[in-house]
Design a protein around this motif. Sequence first.
Motif, PDB file in Angstrom:
ATOM      1  N   ARG A  99       0.821  -1.212   0.000  1.00 42.80           N
ATOM      2  CA  ARG A  99       0.000   0.000   0.000  1.00 42.80           C
ATOM      3  C   ARG A  99       0.856   1.263   0.000  1.00 42.80           C
ATOM      4  O   ARG A  99       0.372   2.361  -0.275  1.00 42.80           O
ATOM      5  CB  ARG A  99      -0.939   0.007   1.197  1.00 42.80           C
ATOM      6  N   TYR A 100       2.172   1.110   0.299  1.00 46.02           N
ATOM      7  CA  TYR A 100       3.075   2.257   0.329  1.00 46.02           C
ATOM      8  C   TYR A 100       4.082   2.245  -0.828  1.00 46.02           C
ATOM      9  O   TYR A 100       5.104   2.932  -0.764  1.00 46.02           O
ATOM     10  CB  TYR A 100       3.847   2.275   1.653  1.00 46.02           C
TER      11      TYR A 100
ATOM     12  N   TYR B 209       7.619   4.504  -4.999  1.00 36.79           N
ATOM     13  CA  TYR B 209       8.756   4.030  -4.201  1.00 36.79           C
ATOM     14  C   TYR B 209       9.856   3.490  -5.096  1.00 36.79           C
ATOM     15  O   TYR B 209       9.587   2.738  -6.038  1.00 36.79           O
ATOM     16  CB  TYR B 209       8.299   2.949  -3.228  1.00 36.79           C
TER      17      TYR B 209
ATOM     18  N   HIS C  69      10.626   1.764   5.282  1.00 36.59           N
ATOM     19  CA  HIS C  69       9.794   2.631   4.448  1.00 36.59           C
ATOM     20  C   HIS C  69       8.318   2.498   4.839  1.00 36.59           C
ATOM     21  O   HIS C  69       7.608   3.502   4.965  1.00 36.59           O
ATOM     22  CB  HIS C  69       9.984   2.269   2.973  1.00 36.59           C
ATOM     23  N   ALA C  70       7.863   1.251   5.040  1.00 42.50           N
ATOM     24  CA  ALA C  70       6.457   1.041   5.413  1.00 42.50           C
ATOM     25  C   ALA C  70       6.149   1.674   6.767  1.00 42.50           C
ATOM     26  O   ALA C  70       5.104   2.310   6.949  1.00 42.50           O
ATOM     27  CB  ALA C  70       6.142  -0.454   5.434  1.00 42.50           C
TER      28      ALA C  70
ATOM     29  N   SER D  80       6.089   5.398   6.594  1.00 47.04           N
ATOM     30  CA  SER D  80       4.925   5.877   5.838  1.00 47.04           C
ATOM     31  C   SER D  80       3.631   5.756   6.632  1.00 47.04           C
ATOM     32  O   SER D  80       2.567   6.111   6.137  1.00 47.04           O
ATOM     33  CB  SER D  80       4.799   5.093   4.524  1.00 47.04           C
TER      34      SER D  80
END
Length: 285
Positions: A240-241, A245, A263-264, A267
Motif C-alpha cells: 500500500r506504500y 517508491y 519505508h512502510a 509511511s
Amino acid sequence: MSEDVTVSGDPEGAATCPVCEAPVVAGDTYCEACGHALGAPACSSCGAAAVDPEGYCERCGLRQPTGRDHAETVLPGGAAALTDRGLRRSRNEDAMALLEAGTAVVTVVCDGVGSSPRADEASAVAVETASAALARGLSQEEAFELAGRAVTKLATSVDDAPACTYVAAVAEPGRVTLAWAGDTRAYLLPEGVPLTEDDAVETGEITAWLGADAVDVGLHVRTFTTRSGLLLVCSDGLWRYLDGYAFPVTGAPIEMAREMLRHALDSGGQDNVTIALIPLGDTHG
C-alpha cells in the motif's frame, strides 16, 4: 511465571488480587470478587499478574509482545523474509515461511482477514500447511487445498470462521511458480513489475480468501522463467506504500527487506508488514 498473588502493603501482608485488589487466600485459583484467574503471567507494562489467555492484560489492557511481533529468516543461498506487527495493530496477523527444498526455495505469505476472528491463527496454520506440502513436492493446487482445509477446521461456528489471504512461490533456477488468492502480492525486482492480480472490488474489499466461509474461491497459478532479478512477495502492509517508491538495488536480500520495512513504518505502518525476497535465475544460490 509470576506468583499466584501479590502482597499488599498492609501490616499483616494480606495477599490481594492483581486486578481488583480484593483480599485472596494463598492457594486460591480464582479471585472470588472479580473471577480473575490467579497465577496468570505478568504484564510486560504494568507488571500485574493479569494477562488473560488472549494475551491482554486485564489491568492496563496492553496486548503482550509475542514471537510474531517481529521475526526474520535468512537462508544460506541469500533468500530472506521478515514479518513485523507494524505501528497500529495490537498483534501480527500475517504469517510467513521461507525454506529450501532441494534446488528450490519455497515461500508462503498469508495475511489474516482483519474482520474475521482469530485471523492470526488462520494465517499461521495456512502457512505451515502449504509450505510443508510444497516442500514435499506437491503441486500449488494441492498445497492450497490442504491449507484451505486446515483453516476451515479452525471454525467452531458460522460466526467463528478464521480467514486469511494466500500467496505461495516455488523458485527453482530459471523458473518460478506463483499461486495466490486474495490481495497478497508478488513483484519482480528491481523494476517492480506486478506478478499477481488482486481478488478485490473497487472499494478494496477482497473477494477471495481461505476459511470456512470462503465460497467458490479459485486459485490463480502463474509460471514464468527468468535468469535474473529478485522475487518480492509481500502483504498489503508493504504494497500500500509502494506508489512512487524506488526499490533498493544493492545489499543482501535481508538488508533490502529491512529497508522496505523501514519505508512502510515511516509511511505510517498502518498494517502488519511481511516481506520475502528470493534471488532468481543466475543469482539464485
